[in-house]
Design an enzyme around this catalytic site. Structure first.
Site, PDB file in Angstrom:
ATOM      1  N   SER A 119      35.469  40.088  42.849  1.00 31.39           N
ATOM      2  CA  SER A 119      36.158  40.259  41.575  1.00 31.39           C
ATOM      3  C   SER A 119      35.198  40.330  40.397  1.00 31.39           C
ATOM      4  O   SER A 119      35.641  40.478  39.259  1.00 31.39           O
ATOM      5  CB  SER A 119      37.154  39.115  41.366  1.00 31.39           C
ATOM      6  N   HIS A 140      38.666  46.195  44.940  1.00 29.80           N
ATOM      7  CA  HIS A 140      39.157  44.927  44.407  1.00 29.80           C
ATOM      8  C   HIS A 140      40.678  44.907  44.389  1.00 29.80           C
ATOM      9  O   HIS A 140      41.324  45.546  43.558  1.00 29.80           O
ATOM     10  CB  HIS A 140      38.597  44.729  42.989  1.00 29.80           C
ATOM     11  N   GLU A 152      41.229  48.123  42.114  1.00 29.78           N
ATOM     12  CA  GLU A 152      40.087  48.628  41.343  1.00 29.78           C
ATOM     13  C   GLU A 152      39.064  49.183  42.332  1.00 29.78           C
ATOM     14  O   GLU A 152      38.653  48.483  43.262  1.00 29.78           O
ATOM     15  CB  GLU A 152      39.432  47.503  40.539  1.00 29.78           C
ATOM     16  N   ASN A 190      38.773  41.554  35.289  1.00 29.00           N
ATOM     17  CA  ASN A 190      38.325  40.193  34.987  1.00 29.00           C
ATOM     18  C   ASN A 190      37.490  40.102  33.721  1.00 29.00           C
ATOM     19  O   ASN A 190      37.352  39.007  33.160  1.00 29.00           O
ATOM     20  CB  ASN A 190      37.577  39.609  36.187  1.00 29.00           C
TER      21      ASN A 190
END
Length: 290
Positions: A119, A140, A152, A190
């Site tokens: 992540s 991800h 992702e 993130n």
């Protein structure tokens, strides 16, 4: 190369979810972990998830059995030798991932794709450890994997277009929406999410409001499905801390400095749902009880 067999390393919350959606999409899946107990726990999580889908009429009972029949578990990493795509979903620690990809790079067949569910850790660095950077990519997924639509897709500096196209197609077959982002710390998700969670933790530490009020503001005022503190418990406070440290180190900017309260809670083993206590307390099924 057509992807038919997918390996998943790590049978935890994310790995079991990835294995489930891959098997539901018709892929043959090999799920690997270091202990049989971890694999048993992961399979039980998959069975519960599929059972809820049956109860809600999203899949038929025979689909549940067919999905489980496509998943094989093993503690032997060498059983991934013939996999076409291997997705790593182990602890968010660069050293642990490096050791795994060094082994996988020399173990799997030359044409296989290696993907990381990291992540935040740079894909270019992980690709170098594998010895096959052209066949390496970030993939991800989001928790809970069977319900969340986004994947992702992160290309490293040397990732080939063929590799990118292959994982995009796999993600679509899984019913996901793949969005390509660049290889920067935290990617997009993130880089935006974790500073918000970190700031919520700081607001709690400073006494700005109670945890219930902080989460309520974001649910009721911003229409978030859950508040940032409850979300941190779901993600795992140790994972939140690891991501904030990657952001802080990667950008060298103190706006990404982890909250001291977050550090203390991780040191105390208060990691959220997986330990039964974080900002809130949880029963053995992960339901919030306090």
């Amino acid at each position: 190369m057509e992807v038919r067999k997918i390996g998943v390393v790590g049978a935890g919350q994310m790995g079991s979810g990835i294995a489930q959606v891959a098997a539901q999409a018709g892929f043959e899946v090999v799920l690997v972990d270091v202990a049989e107990s971890f694999l048993e726990r992961g399979l039980k999580a998959i069975q519960r998830s599929l059972g809820r889908f049956v109860e809600k009429g999203r899949i038929a009972p025979q689909d549940l059995e067919a999905t489980l029949g496509r998943i094989r578990t093993t503690v032997v990493l060498g059983d991934l030798a013939e996999a076409d795509l291997i997705v790593e979903a182990i602890v968010e620690d660069e050293g642990e991932k490096r050791r795994l990809f060094e082994r996988l790079g020399s173990l799997v067949k030359p044409e296989a794709i290696l993907a990381s569910n990291t992540s935040s850790i740079p894909i270019t660095a992980l690709a170098r450890y594998s010895g096959r950077p052209e066949r390496f990519i970030g993939m991800h997924f989001f928790n809970p994997v069977p319900l969340m639509q986004l994947v992702e897709v992160i290309r490293g500096e040397l990732t080939s277009e063929e590799t990118r196209d292959g994982v995009v197609e796999v993600a679509r077959r899984m019913g996901k929406t793949p969005l390509e982002v660049q290889d920067y710390p935290g990617f997009v998700s993130n880089r935006l999410l974790m500073p918000m969670i970190n700031e919520a933790i700081e607001a709690l530490r400073e006494g700005v409001a109670t945890k219930e009020a902080i989460d309520g503001v974001m649910r009721l005022g911003m229409n978030h499905p859950m508040g940032p503190l409850e979300l941190a418990d779901l993600i795992g406070l140790d994972t939140c801390l690891a991501i904030m440290e990657v952001l802080h180190r990667g950008f060298g900017d103190d706006k990404y400095r982890p909250s001291p309260l977050l550090r203390r809670m991780v040191q105390a083993g208060l990691l959220g749902r997986k330990t039964g206590r974080g900002f809130y307390t949880y029963d053995e099924k992960g339901n919030k009880v306090g």
